[in-house]
Design a protein around this motif. Sequence first.
Motif, PDB file in Angstrom:
ATOM      1  N   ARG A  21      23.691  12.538 -11.061  1.00 47.35           N
ATOM      2  CA  ARG A  21      22.641  11.678 -10.539  1.00 47.35           C
ATOM      3  C   ARG A  21      23.265  10.442  -9.887  1.00 47.35           C
ATOM      4  O   ARG A  21      24.262   9.902 -10.377  1.00 47.35           O
ATOM      5  CB  ARG A  21      21.678  11.230 -11.639  1.00 47.35           C
ATOM      6  CG  ARG A  21      20.821  12.355 -12.196  1.00 47.35           C
ATOM      7  CD  ARG A  21      19.854  12.904 -11.153  1.00 47.35           C
ATOM      8  NE  ARG A  21      18.958  13.918 -11.691  1.00 47.35           N
ATOM      9  CZ  ARG A  21      19.208  15.218 -11.700  1.00 47.35           C
ATOM     10  NH1 ARG A  21      20.363  15.670 -11.202  1.00 47.35           N
ATOM     11  NH2 ARG A  21      18.320  16.075 -12.191  1.00 47.35           N
ATOM     12  N   LEU A  22      22.647   9.997  -8.794  1.00 47.11           N
ATOM     13  CA  LEU A  22      23.093   8.802  -8.084  1.00 47.11           C
ATOM     14  C   LEU A  22      22.430   7.582  -8.705  1.00 47.11           C
ATOM     15  O   LEU A  22      21.204   7.442  -8.668  1.00 47.11           O
ATOM     16  CB  LEU A  22      22.738   8.901  -6.601  1.00 47.11           C
ATOM     17  CG  LEU A  22      23.107   7.684  -5.741  1.00 47.11           C
ATOM     18  CD1 LEU A  22      24.619   7.472  -5.712  1.00 47.11           C
ATOM     19  CD2 LEU A  22      22.567   7.866  -4.309  1.00 47.11           C
ATOM     20  N   ILE A  23      23.237   6.691  -9.287  1.00 44.95           N
ATOM     21  CA  ILE A  23      22.741   5.496  -9.944  1.00 44.95           C
ATOM     22  C   ILE A  23      23.514   4.285  -9.409  1.00 44.95           C
ATOM     23  O   ILE A  23      24.708   4.135  -9.675  1.00 44.95           O
ATOM     24  CB  ILE A  23      22.908   5.560 -11.476  1.00 44.95           C
ATOM     25  CG1 ILE A  23      22.343   6.869 -12.047  1.00 44.95           C
ATOM     26  CG2 ILE A  23      22.282   4.339 -12.128  1.00 44.95           C
ATOM     27  CD1 ILE A  23      20.845   6.973 -12.018  1.00 44.95           C
ATOM     28  N   LEU A  24      22.864   3.456  -8.647  1.00 47.10           N
ATOM     29  CA  LEU A  24      23.447   2.220  -8.119  1.00 47.10           C
ATOM     30  C   LEU A  24      24.810   2.458  -7.469  1.00 47.10           C
ATOM     31  O   LEU A  24      25.808   1.818  -7.786  1.00 47.10           O
ATOM     32  CB  LEU A  24      23.561   1.161  -9.223  1.00 47.10           C
ATOM     33  CG  LEU A  24      23.789  -0.287  -8.755  1.00 47.10           C
ATOM     34  CD1 LEU A  24      22.613  -0.769  -7.921  1.00 47.10           C
ATOM     35  CD2 LEU A  24      24.008  -1.205  -9.936  1.00 47.10           C
ATOM     36  N   VAL A 180      17.799   3.735 -12.593  1.00 46.83           N
ATOM     37  CA  VAL A 180      17.702   5.056 -13.204  1.00 46.83           C
ATOM     38  C   VAL A 180      17.540   6.117 -12.120  1.00 46.83           C
ATOM     39  O   VAL A 180      17.288   5.805 -10.949  1.00 46.83           O
ATOM     40  CB  VAL A 180      16.511   5.139 -14.183  1.00 46.83           C
ATOM     41  CG1 VAL A 180      16.690   4.167 -15.342  1.00 46.83           C
ATOM     42  CG2 VAL A 180      15.184   4.859 -13.464  1.00 46.83           C
ATOM     43  N   ALA A 181      17.673   7.379 -12.512  1.00 42.78           N
ATOM     44  CA  ALA A 181      17.392   8.484 -11.599  1.00 42.78           C
ATOM     45  C   ALA A 181      15.896   8.525 -11.311  1.00 42.78           C
ATOM     46  O   ALA A 181      15.080   8.110 -12.145  1.00 42.78           O
ATOM     47  CB  ALA A 181      17.850   9.803 -12.221  1.00 42.78           C
ATOM     48  N   TRP A 224      17.350   4.985  -6.252  1.00 41.99           N
ATOM     49  CA  TRP A 224      17.988   4.997  -4.935  1.00 41.99           C
ATOM     50  C   TRP A 224      16.980   5.268  -3.830  1.00 41.99           C
ATOM     51  O   TRP A 224      17.256   5.025  -2.654  1.00 41.99           O
ATOM     52  CB  TRP A 224      19.103   6.037  -4.874  1.00 41.99           C
ATOM     53  CG  TRP A 224      18.638   7.473  -5.031  1.00 41.99           C
ATOM     54  CD1 TRP A 224      18.679   8.221  -6.167  1.00 41.99           C
ATOM     55  CD2 TRP A 224      18.074   8.333  -4.025  1.00 41.99           C
ATOM     56  NE1 TRP A 224      18.176   9.488  -5.955  1.00 41.99           N
ATOM     57  CE2 TRP A 224      17.790   9.574  -4.621  1.00 41.99           C
ATOM     58  CE3 TRP A 224      17.756   8.166  -2.675  1.00 41.99           C
ATOM     59  CZ2 TRP A 224      17.224  10.650  -3.941  1.00 41.99           C
ATOM     60  CZ3 TRP A 224      17.192   9.235  -1.987  1.00 41.99           C
ATOM     61  CH2 TRP A 224      16.939  10.453  -2.609  1.00 41.99           C
ATOM     62  N   GLN A 225      15.818   5.793  -4.165  1.00 46.60           N
ATOM     63  CA  GLN A 225      14.870   6.220  -3.143  1.00 46.60           C
ATOM     64  C   GLN A 225      14.292   5.035  -2.376  1.00 46.60           C
ATOM     65  O   GLN A 225      14.208   3.926  -2.892  1.00 46.60           O
ATOM     66  CB  GLN A 225      13.738   7.021  -3.795  1.00 46.60           C
ATOM     67  CG  GLN A 225      14.199   8.357  -4.349  1.00 46.60           C
ATOM     68  CD  GLN A 225      13.065   9.162  -4.960  1.00 46.60           C
ATOM     69  OE1 GLN A 225      12.152   8.604  -5.549  1.00 46.60           O
ATOM     70  NE2 GLN A 225      13.143  10.472  -4.831  1.00 46.60           N
ATOM     71  N   GLY A 226      13.940   5.300  -1.122  1.00 42.36           N
ATOM     72  CA  GLY A 226      13.337   4.267  -0.293  1.00 42.36           C
ATOM     73  C   GLY A 226      14.309   3.236   0.233  1.00 42.36           C
ATOM     74  O   GLY A 226      13.895   2.177   0.696  1.00 42.36           O
TER      75      GLY A 226
END
Length: 228
Positions: A21-24, A180-181, A224-226
């Motif tokens: 998962r991509l977190i920060l 968070v994811a 991460w979205q938006g």
Amino acid sequence: MSDAMPTRGQISQIADPLGWRLILGVLTTHVAVPSLPAAVQAAATAVDAVSDDADGHLRVDLHADRIVLHLQTLAAGRVTDHDLALAPRITAGLAERSLDTRPGEGSVTPQAIEIAIDALDIPRIRPFWQAVTGYIDEAAPVDLPEGALCDPLRRGPTIWFQQMDAPRPQRNRIHIDVDVAPEVAQPRIAAALASGGTLVSADAAPAFWVLADPEGNEVCVCTWQGRD
């Protein structure tokens, strides 16, 4: 792959099916193990899977029940195409030992904590926070303003500074961001509201939601979205 900078959406599209998962600005995954010696062996397997490419990209946290793997090009301060090439190699290497990369389990999921400090004069207060924490300059902070500070060993929360235009005594000047994811955001928000919190703003969702505790202290739940 090169050290080119893929978008957050491209990173997620490749990494999510692998259990990362991509977190920060960091790719993170958990690998369940039965003991600390097994954690050491799993960590060695992950490092062996990427060989000489590990330095400057792969970081490993050891626990008795899991290892937590982080992928990021440290010099760039974000995930690059090179990191995206390493993730499947690590996942495949662990799979050969019947170990799975997964986005945590239950209440233990990948996340990152940030501390945001509002300031009228950032250059004046920043040296104090750097001195008192022993933090270093964040090389190229992703999703954060320039001037962010980080733990040299990446253990503690990132600290960043938010410019104020005028004094604001009516509300707190320091707030926490919880990254968070995307699939974790709504359950985390629901739990916070059920525990007595309030939703202050969803205007920037899904990048972040602003919540407050019963006394008005604010926290942002971020994904991460938006942001692409």
